[in-house]
Scaffold this motif. Sequence first.
Motif, PDB file in Angstrom:
ATOM      1  N   UNK A 282      -1.318  -4.709  -5.048  1.00 25.22           N
ATOM      2  CA  UNK A 282      -0.883  -3.350  -4.718  1.00 25.22           C
ATOM      3  C   UNK A 282      -2.049  -2.376  -4.713  1.00 25.22           C
ATOM      4  N   UNK A 283      -2.033  -1.464  -3.742  1.00 22.92           N
ATOM      5  CA  UNK A 283      -3.000  -0.366  -3.712  1.00 22.92           C
ATOM      6  C   UNK A 283      -2.192   0.925  -3.724  1.00 22.92           C
ATOM      7  N   UNK A 284      -2.337   1.690  -4.789  1.00 23.12           N
ATOM      8  CA  UNK A 284      -1.480   2.857  -4.962  1.00 23.12           C
ATOM      9  C   UNK A 284      -2.315   4.116  -5.116  1.00 23.12           C
ATOM     10  N   UNK A 285      -2.034   5.084  -4.257  1.00 20.97           N
ATOM     11  CA  UNK A 285      -2.779   6.347  -4.292  1.00 20.97           C
ATOM     12  C   UNK A 285      -1.799   7.497  -4.498  1.00 20.97           C
TER      13      UNK A 285
ATOM     14  N   UNK B 170       0.866  -1.170   0.000  1.00 25.53           N
ATOM     15  CA  UNK B 170       0.000   0.000   0.000  1.00 25.53           C
ATOM     16  C   UNK B 170       0.907   1.226   0.000  1.00 25.53           C
ATOM     17  N   UNK B 171       0.680   2.128  -0.912  1.00 30.05           N
ATOM     18  CA  UNK B 171       1.519   3.327  -0.960  1.00 30.05           C
ATOM     19  C   UNK B 171       0.677   4.517  -1.386  1.00 30.05           C
ATOM     20  N   UNK B 172       1.030   5.677  -0.839  1.00 26.01           N
ATOM     21  CA  UNK B 172       0.321   6.902  -1.223  1.00 26.01           C
ATOM     22  C   UNK B 172       1.318   8.051  -1.264  1.00 26.01           C
ATOM     23  N   UNK B 173       0.805   9.257  -1.531  1.00 26.27           N
ATOM     24  CA  UNK B 173       1.653  10.442  -1.671  1.00 26.27           C
ATOM     25  C   UNK B 173       2.838  10.106  -2.579  1.00 26.27           C
ATOM     26  N   UNK B 174       4.066  10.357  -2.126  1.00 23.49           N
ATOM     27  CA  UNK B 174       5.214  10.117  -3.002  1.00 23.49           C
ATOM     28  C   UNK B 174       5.933   8.822  -2.641  1.00 23.49           C
ATOM     29  N   UNK B 175       5.265   7.920  -1.945  1.00 30.01           N
ATOM     30  CA  UNK B 175       5.919   6.661  -1.556  1.00 30.01           C
ATOM     31  C   UNK B 175       6.308   5.843  -2.786  1.00 30.01           C
TER      32      UNK B 175
END
Lengths: 250, 444
Positions: free
Chosen positions: B320-323, B292-297
């Motif tokens: 994967x869950x990507x935001x 799981x990643x968001x922002x600039x990860x």
Amino acid sequence: MLKITNLHAKVEGREILKGLDLEVRPGEVHAVMGPNGSGKSTLANVIAGREDYEVTGGEILYRGENLAGLSPEDRARDGIFLAFQYPVEIPGVSNMYFLKAAKNAILRHRGEDELDAVDFLEFARRKLKLVEMNEELANRPINEGFSGGEKKRNEIFQMAVLEPTLCVLDETDSGLDIDALRVVASGVNALRSPERAMLLITHYQRLLEYIVPDFVHVLSDGRIVRSGGKELALELEEKGYAWIEEHAAA
Amino acid sequence: MSRAETQPYLERFRRLEPSAAEPTWLHGMRDAAIERFAEFGFPSPRLEDWKYTSVRSIATSDFGGAPPARNPFSKRDVAFSLGGDFHGRILAFADGRYAPELSTIEALPEGVIAESLATALAGRPACIEPHLGRVATWDAPEDAFVALNTAFLGDGAFVYLPRGAVVEAPIGLVFLGLRNGAAPISQPRILIVAEAGSRATIVESYAGCGPDAYLTNAVTEVVVGAGASIDHVKLQCESGSAFHVSALQAQQSRDSRFASHAISLGAALARNDVNARIDDAGAEAVLNGLFVASAAQHVDNHTEIDHAKPHSQSRELYKGILAGRAHGVFNGKIIVRPDAQNTHAQQANDNLLMSEDARINSKPELMIHADDVKCSHGSTIGYLDESALFYLRSRGISAVEAREFMMRAFASEVTRAIGSAPVRTRVDELVTARLARGAPLEIA
Ligand SMILES: Nc1ncnc2c1ncn2[C@@H]1O[C@H](COP(=O)(O)OP(=O)(O)O)[C@@H](O)[C@H]1O
Ligand SMILES: [Mg+2]
């Protein structure tokens, strides 16, 4: 309770509802009938607030309040319920868990106490009996692997749990065998009350033998072209939709 | 990469004072490892295995500042990592060093060992020498981080399961990243040796807090004996300013089973390598992952399953869950060697993009050198189903909650495969919290 005036709505740029008028008072059951593609589901979805249906004219008043700009969840919390023609399958989301969250969101909105897991289960079990649905099915992920009939039962079960004020049932009868139809209809009849109104959308007269409406409307090409009492449904059955359409054109 | 970037590490290596309690072979291994690291430098994006992940930000920050003299963590932080229902033995580490005051010494079955690696190196070096540094590979530029870990190898965990031992309660290894301080580095080394017929679940849990950056560079070596079964769960919940690099290498004997559940929720940059080498017939490898990643990860998952012998099976599912502007990578290599007839390998990578700016590079790599094999792979990339969202909202669920429901549902296919109930519960809780927060979690 519901007053629709000169409603126009577009889907993907195409105008589907072209000046629809309809008024429903508390306690009444209205049937909306019409040929495939006449805009029945569009009407149902517009009332429920689906965002990809664009209202381009007219208005919907619900309990005196204009629904324009209100999100689907706000409408649901205010007591609008849509039993879908094609309920979606949502793998991984437990039906009961989601329904408890929904019920509590509505209770919270009304300023009432939320139900804890035990109270909710007891409450939900009573409603399951109403539609003769077993608990194992209710606990599965939403509609996953449900037969057509089971999906429709689940819609009515959810409706019974959420206790809405305005019930919109979109072709709840389609795909049901006669036994299932009887069960679903008796579930719906049990929910009839002086405070609650229902909009029964159907293609066939058959459902109306089990749930007897107060009014029948015929929808054709995005407009109500005829309204009458329950006998209109029989007339329609006999003469077919072509008769109405000719009539409307004339 | 430039010499300047390795220089601080080489200098620190020279200043390292080997402990008298350590076996001398370890000194030799460290010397060899630092030479390799000096030669390789940090991995360059020119390497195929690193092409989507630049480690410049790691290479140019000088990680290795001195940790605070006193360990700032409490048992609450350990409970955050493993949950309240965790009743197995826990070895906790602060900044990569064993912290006995945070650990719990639950009784283990006869002959089972779970202790700090430093203790084991001093007390039973002969149990360790045959495996340490021999399962993981560090002889290619791709493995520079493993070489770096090996050069500074000192502490971590040693888990030993004697023949036939069955450990019902999971064993927890908790690694806490520093709250403050001078860009510390934590390089734990974990060695798990499961003799024939043994069985256990081992959880590696990483957590930390910001706002300062720190680097975790972990290496795990797993020896799975004949007929043994190991479930390995890695719960990466580092703070949003952390860097996390980890490599796991399992080596499987006849009829063994190894299952990896790699859950990656935190860190500004995370790189996870999980490799299983099937060295004998009839073995099964299960590699599952959720990122799981968001922002600039940025999160990069590399897996490799090497089927070297016949009649083995592998199943792999990474989701994967990507935001936000997050960037995810999945690179899944499956090798079927000429000897490995009747191999059954199945791989899937499914990705959910929560925004237009999120990105995923999904790359299956099948290298099949035998003819009687069944291999399948598939990769999907999609957005949340709008009609499902509308369905949930039409019942009174808010748009935000509806999205969380859907993301949790998507993730649950991975988490429900975790066999141990207390571990699965904690993983689900942290995944739920991570999705609700929309950013990496921090220990309070
Ligand atoms: N989501 C949609 N996208 C494009 N066209 C649609 C969509 N929903 C309905 N329509 C079109 O709108 C018209 C009315 O559909 P609908 O309201 O479903 O009719 P009914 O329910 O009466 O059969 C049909 O021509 C249908 O093809
Ligand atoms: Mg329809």
